[in-house]
Design a protein around this motif. Structure first.
Motif, PDB file in Angstrom:
ATOM      1  N   UNK A 418       0.853  -1.183   0.000  1.00 48.18           N
ATOM      2  CA  UNK A 418       0.000   0.000   0.000  1.00 48.18           C
ATOM      3  C   UNK A 418       0.889   1.233   0.000  1.00 48.18           C
ATOM      4  N   UNK A 419       0.315   2.369   0.358  1.00 46.40           N
ATOM      5  CA  UNK A 419       1.063   3.619   0.419  1.00 46.40           C
ATOM      6  C   UNK A 419       0.960   4.211   1.808  1.00 46.40           C
ATOM      7  N   UNK A 420       2.000   4.899   2.226  1.00 45.58           N
ATOM      8  CA  UNK A 420       1.974   5.664   3.467  1.00 45.58           C
ATOM      9  C   UNK A 420       1.437   7.069   3.227  1.00 45.58           C
ATOM     10  N   UNK A 421       1.726   7.601   2.031  1.00 51.64           N
ATOM     11  CA  UNK A 421       1.394   8.993   1.729  1.00 51.64           C
ATOM     12  C   UNK A 421       1.049   9.104   0.256  1.00 51.64           C
ATOM     13  N   UNK A 422       0.158  10.042  -0.084  1.00 45.97           N
ATOM     14  CA  UNK A 422      -0.206  10.226  -1.485  1.00 45.97           C
ATOM     15  C   UNK A 422      -1.057  11.473  -1.640  1.00 45.97           C
ATOM     16  N   UNK A 423      -1.442  11.724  -2.881  1.00 44.72           N
ATOM     17  CA  UNK A 423      -2.396  12.783  -3.183  1.00 44.72           C
ATOM     18  C   UNK A 423      -3.808  12.251  -3.000  1.00 44.72           C
ATOM     19  N   UNK A 424      -4.719  13.144  -2.709  1.00 45.96           N
ATOM     20  CA  UNK A 424      -6.145  12.844  -2.676  1.00 45.96           C
ATOM     21  C   UNK A 424      -6.854  13.954  -3.435  1.00 45.96           C
ATOM     22  N   UNK A 425      -7.837  13.651  -4.290  1.00 43.80           N
ATOM     23  CA  UNK A 425      -8.530  14.712  -5.018  1.00 43.80           C
ATOM     24  C   UNK A 425      -9.007  15.821  -4.086  1.00 43.80           C
ATOM     25  N   UNK A 426      -8.679  17.044  -4.458  1.00 45.86           N
ATOM     26  CA  UNK A 426      -9.048  18.189  -3.637  1.00 45.86           C
ATOM     27  C   UNK A 426      -7.894  18.770  -2.854  1.00 45.86           C
ATOM     28  N   UNK A 442      -0.321   6.516  10.780  1.00 52.93           N
ATOM     29  CA  UNK A 442       0.235   7.402  11.803  1.00 52.93           C
ATOM     30  C   UNK A 442       1.703   7.646  11.490  1.00 52.93           C
ATOM     31  N   UNK A 443       1.931   8.594  10.612  1.00 54.10           N
ATOM     32  CA  UNK A 443       3.249   8.845  10.033  1.00 54.10           C
ATOM     33  C   UNK A 443       3.937  10.013  10.735  1.00 54.10           C
ATOM     34  N   UNK A 444       5.217   9.834  11.030  1.00 55.42           N
ATOM     35  CA  UNK A 444       6.022  10.907  11.599  1.00 55.42           C
ATOM     36  C   UNK A 444       7.436  10.838  11.029  1.00 55.42           C
ATOM     37  N   UNK A 445       8.213  11.893  11.281  1.00 56.67           N
ATOM     38  CA  UNK A 445       9.631  11.933  10.949  1.00 56.67           C
ATOM     39  C   UNK A 445      10.400  12.064  12.257  1.00 56.67           C
ATOM     40  N   UNK A 446      11.381  11.159  12.476  1.00 59.00           N
ATOM     41  CA  UNK A 446      12.115  11.135  13.743  1.00 59.00           C
ATOM     42  C   UNK A 446      13.610  11.308  13.489  1.00 59.00           C
ATOM     43  N   UNK A 460      11.481   8.150   8.229  1.00 58.93           N
ATOM     44  CA  UNK A 460      10.050   7.869   8.154  1.00 58.93           C
ATOM     45  C   UNK A 460       9.708   6.763   9.141  1.00 58.93           C
ATOM     46  N   UNK A 461       8.803   7.059  10.073  1.00 59.41           N
ATOM     47  CA  UNK A 461       8.353   6.049  11.029  1.00 59.41           C
ATOM     48  C   UNK A 461       6.830   6.012  11.036  1.00 59.41           C
ATOM     49  N   UNK A 462       6.294   4.842  11.393  1.00 63.90           N
ATOM     50  CA  UNK A 462       4.859   4.639  11.574  1.00 63.90           C
ATOM     51  C   UNK A 462       4.666   4.231  13.031  1.00 63.90           C
ATOM     52  N   UNK A 463       3.877   4.986  13.761  1.00 63.68           N
ATOM     53  CA  UNK A 463       3.807   4.798  15.211  1.00 63.68           C
ATOM     54  C   UNK A 463       2.647   3.933  15.678  1.00 63.68           C
ATOM     55  N   UNK A 464       1.711   3.613  14.778  1.00 61.19           N
ATOM     56  CA  UNK A 464       0.596   2.721  15.140  1.00 61.19           C
ATOM     57  C   UNK A 464       0.398   1.713  13.997  1.00 61.19           C
ATOM     58  N   UNK A 465      -0.167   0.550  14.276  1.00 55.07           N
ATOM     59  CA  UNK A 465      -0.228  -0.521  13.267  1.00 55.07           C
ATOM     60  C   UNK A 465      -1.128  -0.188  12.084  1.00 55.07           C
ATOM     61  N   UNK A 494       7.644   1.267  13.677  1.00 46.41           N
ATOM     62  CA  UNK A 494       8.064   0.871  12.333  1.00 46.41           C
ATOM     63  C   UNK A 494       8.998   1.924  11.764  1.00 46.41           C
ATOM     64  N   UNK A 495      10.241   1.554  11.464  1.00 43.99           N
ATOM     65  CA  UNK A 495      11.180   2.409  10.739  1.00 43.99           C
ATOM     66  C   UNK A 495      11.265   1.863   9.326  1.00 43.99           C
TER      67      UNK A 495
END
Length: 644
Positions: A418-426, A442-446, A460-465, A494-495
């Motif tokens: 899947x994707x962590x980040x992307x465009x969405x219409x609008x 739940x994306x963050x930069x650490x 790039x880290x993901x802090x929740x499943x 997740x790193x």
């Protein structure tokens, strides 16, 4: 901490879009009103139970036995999603069937376009499922492919999934040894292979390769060959595809648990043999419905075209477009044959509503000053997807002007299907930036100490499943390899291995891999396979390959070789090196340059310093890239610094 989502009003989300319909459903079902996409995202990551329950409801996911909870145990790794639920991914694909639109269109380099009706797809899937059952295939068995992006590949996968068997596939551009390295650990029961492909105007006969692969898989009960170049196929133990699907029968679906293995994808093989990444039926189903139906805005009746090989996770996205009721357009030729605009021509001829491709292809088209919208009728196209690597800032306005649609730049990958980040219409599109984190991510930069960063380079880290995080790695019984791949740096977090910047505007800039994975033209490659190809050459004492992202958006893949005493890097030796890599890995692995180096730096424990060398070649100060005291020969840094 920066919020990785811009504050765009919900009212700016287009009427009729999947995201707007989802927001309206939340209002009607739960009384939730969101003033902006940012507020919607914040809710989606703060209340995972409610969000994923709503995804389930919105897309009418059906289970033979209902779940007893949504997220029963929140931990990484090992989150327990939807316990008690039994379902089948393939069943949901065929729920989208229609008598009025095609399921697939298979396009060739010669301009041919073969439509597959839903009736044909169902009949051939049922026929192949019957064939598999006759060979003892059932839940948990493995069915594998050596196949290009054609209708038979999707059919074989859906048949395996319908039985609860697990699927894995390699594209025919991989050398036989690379294929065996991936498929052999799975102990597969049935191999499906094509006898060859047509690519860049040439026929490539793979009958010998198929024989080598089958001979190296002793657990096979059958080898089924799809005749792409020859009208008939033959050989000991070989069954022709037409015979394997000749008796369709009824298509039934084994009801399996939410995390029952659906497919195995493969890591790049950077640190050894490629790792088998296993994803489950339910996690893939929910994640891809969310990604395609909400963020990519793929709707019933759309025509979804993404250029991909079967070894790339984008192939799995193409298959999953069927879940939304879209027609999947398949193409296994060269994106630049017979001309650079091949993909635009196909998009126009097939009335594609979405075109997905790599940043490298878009960059090449921009450099060639193509004007696709004036050369082709792209009036059906709503967006262009770009993934695989960071899209150069200068290419964004080219797409807007020369194609006339927004850029859906996204980043995620094989690890999560899947994707962590992307465009969405609008959402607004800013050159060089990805608009937002996806819902439920739940994306963050650490930084290295686990502190969140804003407007600075970080991990790039993901802090929740997420439901589609790997169920497990193949042949990793205690989970050690899975833990080390994602969770060793920040326990329980997740790193991913990407450098990103979260801007104060809420957008995201992806700078490339922070680990040693090679990422060429959107396809992740393993350095270990290149090293293995060179090991038998006595002229080479050691080697190092790195991938360098250049400021202009290009990608440089140099191979450094430490030659034996008295050996010179002649044209003949350079040609042998390139041939070895092509024959024992793939054409994609062939480096751009072969450079004789005075030596190859290692850690004190003998590991090649791929990441530090890559960072130095990208302009980093050597003192910030690594500690010289940790190198077996610190003097070698001067060579790479001078080269940079």
């Amino acid at each position: 901490m920066s919020n990785p989502v811009p504050a765009v009003p919900v009212s700016a989300l287009p009427e009729g879009s999947g995201m707007r319909a989802f927001a309206d459903g939340l209002r009607d079902r739960r009384g939730l009103e969101f003033g902006s996409y940012r507020e919607l995202w914040e809710w989606s990551v703060a209340d995972l139970d409610a969000f994923w329950a709503e995804v389930w409801t919105h897309f009418d996911v059906r289970a033979a036995t209902p779940p007893t909870a949504v997220l029963a145990e929140e931990r990484m790794p090992g989150a327990r999603w939807f316990p008690g639920a039994t379902l089948n991914y393939a069943e949901h694909v065929f729920r989208a069937a229609s008598d009025t639109r095609d399921a697939l269109v298979v396009v060739g380099e010669d301009g041919s376009a073969e439509p597959w009706s839903w009736t044909r797809l169902r009949d051939e899937t049922a026929g192949f499922a019957r064939f598999l059952k006759a060979h003892g295939v059932g839940p948990g068995d493995r069915v594998v492919g050596f196949l290009p992006n054609i209708g038979e590949t999707i059919t074989a996968f859906l048949a395996a999934a319908s039985l609860g068997a697990t699927w894995a596939v390699c594209n025919p551009d991989l050398a036989p040894k690379a294929v065996v390295d991936r498929l052999s650990p799975l102990d597969p029961t049935v191999l499906v292979a094509a006898d060859g492909v047509r690519f860049a105007g040439k026929e490539r006969d793979h009958r010998t390769a198929v024989g080598e692969i089958a001979a190296a898989l002793p657990t096979l009960r059958a080898t089924v060959v799809v005749p792409r170049l020859r009208g008939t196929v033959s050989g000991p133990g070989v069954v022709a595809w037409a015979d394997a699907v000749a008796e369709p029968g009824a298509l039934e679906f084994a009801q399996v648990t939410f995390d029952h293995p659906l497919w195995v994808l493969f890591s790049s093989g950077t640190t050894g043999a490629p790792k088998g990444i296993v994803h489950g039926h339910g996690g893939v189903l929910l994640e891809l419905l969310k990604l395609l139906g909400l963020h990519f805005d793929v709707r019933t009746g759309d025509r979804f075209f993404t250029y991909t090989s079967t070894s790339w996770v984008l192939w799995n996205t193409v298959v999953s477009a069927l879940l939304t009721g879209a027609t999947a357009i398949l193409y296994d030729g060269s994106p630049a044959h017979p001309a650079q605009d091949a993909l635009w021509r196909i998009a126009a001829e097939q009335r594609a509503t979405f075109l997905g491709t790599s940043a490298a292809y878009l960059t090449a088209c921009a450099r060639a000053s193509l004007t696709p919208a004036s050369a082709h009728d792209l009036s059906a196209l709503r967006s262009v997807g770009s993934t695989g690597s960071a899209l150069p800032e200068a290419v964004y306005p080219w797409v807007e002007q020369a194609v006339g649609v927004p850029v859906n730049s996204n980043s995620g990958g094989t690890d999560i299907s899947s994707a962590f980040m992307c465009w969405t219409p609008g959402l607004p599109v800013r050159p060089g930036e990805i608009p937002a984190a996806c819902l439920g991510v739940s994306l963050e930069s650490w930084d290295e100490d686990g502190e969140p960063l804003v407007d600075e380079l970080g991990e790039l880290v993901i802090t929740r499943p997420m439901p589609s995080m790997p169920v497990f790695f193949w042949n990793d019984p205690d989970g050690t390899r899975l833990h080390d791949a994602y969770f060793a740096t920040y326990p329980g977090i997740w790193r991913h291995g990407d450098w990103i910047t979260l801007t104060s505007r809420g957008t995201i800039v992806v700078h490339g891999r922070s680990d040693a994975t090679l990422n060429r033209n959107g396809v992740r490659l393993g350095s270990a396979e290149i090293y293995a190809a060179l090991d038998p050459l006595p002229e080479i004492l050691d080697s190092l390959v790195v991938g360098v992202d250049r400021p202009d958006g290009s990608y440089w893949l140099p191979l450094f070789v430490h030659l034996a005493p008295g050996v010179e890097l002649t044209d003949e030796l350079r040609a042998r090196i390139l041939t070895r890599v092509r024959d024992h890995a793939s054409a994609r692995h062939v480096p751009d340059d072969v450079i004789a180096a005075p030596g190859i730096p290692h850690t004190l424990t003998g590991k090649r310093l791929e990441v530090p060398v890559r960072r130095i070649l990208m302009g980093a100060d050597p003192s910030s890239a690594l500690d010289p005291a940790a190198i077996d020969d610190p003097g070698l840094l001067a060579y790479f610094t001078a080269l940079a």
